[in-house]
Design a protein around this motif. Sequence first.
Motif, mmCIF file in Angstrom:
data_model
loop_
_atom_site.group_PDB
_atom_site.id
_atom_site.type_symbol
_atom_site.label_atom_id
_atom_site.label_comp_id
_atom_site.label_asym_id
_atom_site.label_seq_id
_atom_site.Cartn_x
_atom_site.Cartn_y
_atom_site.Cartn_z
ATOM 1 N N GLU A 136 34.394 -11.750 13.795
ATOM 2 C CA GLU A 136 35.397 -12.741 14.565
ATOM 3 C C GLU A 136 34.762 -14.000 14.613
ATOM 4 N N THR A 137 34.022 -14.371 15.467
ATOM 5 C CA THR A 137 33.316 -15.507 15.634
ATOM 6 C C THR A 137 31.828 -15.366 15.635
ATOM 7 N N GLY A 138 30.833 -16.436 15.927
ATOM 8 C CA GLY A 138 29.483 -16.346 15.819
ATOM 9 C C GLY A 138 28.936 -15.007 16.595
ATOM 10 N N ASP A 139 29.412 -14.505 17.520
ATOM 11 C CA ASP A 139 28.808 -13.931 18.469
ATOM 12 C C ASP A 139 29.749 -12.575 18.565
ATOM 13 N N THR A 140 30.967 -12.566 18.042
ATOM 14 C CA THR A 140 31.743 -11.364 18.201
ATOM 15 C C THR A 140 32.182 -10.668 17.137
ATOM 16 N N LYS A 141 32.329 -9.411 16.951
ATOM 17 C CA LYS A 141 32.807 -8.680 15.882
ATOM 18 C C LYS A 141 33.619 -7.402 16.269
ATOM 19 N N THR A 142 34.727 -7.285 15.443
ATOM 20 C CA THR A 142 35.477 -6.027 15.672
ATOM 21 C C THR A 142 35.099 -4.824 14.670
ATOM 22 N N PHE A 143 35.140 -3.842 15.256
ATOM 23 C CA PHE A 143 34.514 -2.352 14.614
ATOM 24 C C PHE A 143 35.528 -1.743 14.610
ATOM 25 N N HIS A 144 36.009 -1.244 13.213
ATOM 26 C CA HIS A 144 36.780 -0.231 13.054
ATOM 27 C C HIS A 144 36.226 1.316 12.997
ATOM 28 N N LEU A 145 36.622 2.368 13.807
ATOM 29 C CA LEU A 145 35.884 3.621 14.107
ATOM 30 C C LEU A 145 36.786 4.586 13.813
ATOM 31 N N ASN A 146 36.397 5.689 13.279
ATOM 32 C CA ASN A 146 36.933 7.132 13.124
ATOM 33 C C ASN A 146 36.240 8.245 13.628
ATOM 34 N N SER A 155 47.380 4.757 15.140
ATOM 35 C CA SER A 155 46.374 5.492 15.635
ATOM 36 C C SER A 155 45.501 6.244 14.517
ATOM 37 N N ASP A 156 45.738 5.549 13.179
ATOM 38 C CA ASP A 156 44.795 6.158 12.481
ATOM 39 C C ASP A 156 43.239 6.018 12.312
ATOM 40 N N HIS A 157 42.830 4.971 13.249
ATOM 41 C CA HIS A 157 41.475 4.336 13.430
ATOM 42 C C HIS A 157 41.627 3.771 15.011
ATOM 43 N N LEU A 158 40.420 3.590 15.383
ATOM 44 C CA LEU A 158 40.272 2.658 16.628
ATOM 45 C C LEU A 158 39.488 1.599 16.375
ATOM 46 N N GLU A 159 39.901 0.566 17.342
ATOM 47 C CA GLU A 159 39.094 -0.524 17.284
ATOM 48 C C GLU A 159 38.419 -1.117 18.457
ATOM 49 N N ILE A 160 37.277 -1.591 18.397
ATOM 50 C CA ILE A 160 36.696 -2.291 19.630
ATOM 51 C C ILE A 160 36.324 -3.721 19.139
ATOM 52 N N THR A 161 36.564 -4.654 20.177
ATOM 53 C CA THR A 161 36.012 -5.927 19.718
ATOM 54 C C THR A 161 34.843 -6.468 20.856
ATOM 55 N N VAL A 162 33.606 -6.832 20.196
ATOM 56 C CA VAL A 162 32.446 -6.760 21.186
ATOM 57 C C VAL A 162 31.603 -7.989 20.826
ATOM 58 N N ARG A 163 31.495 -8.656 22.050
ATOM 59 C CA ARG A 163 30.634 -9.732 22.028
ATOM 60 C C ARG A 163 29.093 -9.664 22.484
ATOM 61 N N ARG A 164 28.368 -10.147 21.600
ATOM 62 C CA ARG A 164 26.994 -9.948 21.676
ATOM 63 C C ARG A 164 26.296 -10.558 23.040
ATOM 64 N N VAL A 165 25.951 -9.711 23.686
ATOM 65 C CA VAL A 165 25.239 -10.426 25.159
ATOM 66 C C VAL A 165 23.988 -9.799 25.323
ATOM 67 N N GLY A 166 23.722 -8.738 24.960
ATOM 68 C CA GLY A 166 22.364 -7.978 25.394
ATOM 69 C C GLY A 166 21.885 -6.961 24.508
ATOM 70 N N ARG A 167 21.236 -6.019 25.104
ATOM 71 C CA ARG A 167 20.770 -4.804 24.663
ATOM 72 C C ARG A 167 21.481 -4.197 23.597
ATOM 73 N N VAL A 168 22.521 -3.431 24.453
ATOM 74 C CA VAL A 168 23.458 -2.468 23.612
ATOM 75 C C VAL A 168 24.202 -3.277 22.491
ATOM 76 N N THR A 169 25.041 -4.352 23.037
ATOM 77 C CA THR A 169 25.792 -5.120 22.255
ATOM 78 C C THR A 169 24.853 -5.710 20.960
ATOM 79 N N ASN A 170 23.680 -6.166 21.166
ATOM 80 C CA ASN A 170 22.800 -6.807 20.191
ATOM 81 C C ASN A 170 22.826 -5.606 19.031
ATOM 82 N N ALA A 171 22.372 -4.309 19.671
ATOM 83 C CA ALA A 171 22.128 -3.310 18.763
ATOM 84 C C ALA A 171 23.296 -2.908 17.815
#
Length: 290
Positions: free
Chosen positions: A32-42, A81-97
């Motif tokens: 999405e941006t330099g520090d944000t990604k959207t993940f599509h999950l099933n 509802s065929d999949h889920l999405e989350i949009t995550v900004r990288r700020v620390g341990r879990v989000t970097n991983a």
Amino acid sequence: MTATDISHRSRFLAQGNVYLPHLAVIKKIVDETGDTKTFHLNFKDDKLQGEFTFNSGQFALFSVFGIGEAPFVISSSPTRSDHLEITVRRVGRVTNALHRLGVNAEVGFRGPYGNGFPLDLLSGKNLVFIAGGIGLSPLRSLIWNVIDNRDKYENIDIIYGVRTPADLCLKYDLESWNKDKTLDMVTTVDEGDESWIGRVGVVPAILEQVAPSAKNAVAIVCGPPIMIRFTFPVLEKLGFAPEQMLTTLEKRMKCGIGKCGRCNIGNLYVCRDGPVFTYAQIKQFISSEY
Ligand SMILES: Cc1cc2nc3c(=O)[nH]c(=O)nc-3n(C[C@H](O)[C@H](O)[C@H](O)COP(=O)(O)OP(=O)(O)OC[C@H]3O[C@@H](n4cnc5c(N)ncnc54)[C@H](O)[C@@H]3O)c2cc1C
Ligand code: FES
């Protein structure tokens, strides 16, 4: 709650241990941006994927194995509802991983948790969505939900602001909503560049210019605390009562289910009683913070 709801829920809280996550697989990653990604999950289990239901505004705890868990709002709509999405900004341990993971990697999922947006309250109303930065992510689930049930709602206004054009998230959604003749959208940046031909100004100032009517309306506000702090008074000036303003709160969380006390504000738990609250509720319990 119907018997079917209960059976869905118990299946989701199943395995005898509410802290045990279900497995989900990353199917697609959008930068999405330099520090944000959207993940599509099933979900790995197709049956669970078919049965899974949630409300816009609900969140889940996602785990990166060997690193830890973090809460993220489900940013996709329950109407798709065929999949889920989350949009995550990288700020620390879990989000970097999480950002280091690739397609086909597995993550843990516990949820859905929290109350979500009150669709009954919103039905038949004019809706004013006001988002800043990655705050568009929880609103996005509701916006698509409302668009997919367009006849249940009246006018829709969307005001979205970011610091610079490079910070715009979910550009593909912004493009769709811009083209949608059934709603009015304004995008603004605090600071433009030579490529920017849209509005320039902070969200509360643009809201004051757009001046949506408070009559039969609900405003749903989500963004950085500083934006929310200056947006609520503008809404009040426009005639919105505190009961007509909704937002989602972020507090550090651990259990996600009202057991550990990590996310409390007074005697409320944000994970269980929120994360969606009216400004009237917020005024009662954290007048010093907002
Ligand atoms: C209900 C809920 C929904 C959320 N939805 C999203 C979402 O959709 N997308 C998204 O990118 N983020 C979301 N967040 C925030 C996200 O959970 C945190 O950014 C994440 O937990 C940080 O984990 P970390 O291990 O990467 O950071 P850490 O290493 O734990 O911390 C890094 C920095 O982030 C701060 N931080 C950590 N957690 C929070 C928090 N909950 N609130 C404010 N600051 C925090 C820390 O104080 C520290 O400064 C949500 C939080 C909540 C409570
Ligand atoms: S995170 Fe444990 S009570 Fe809310």
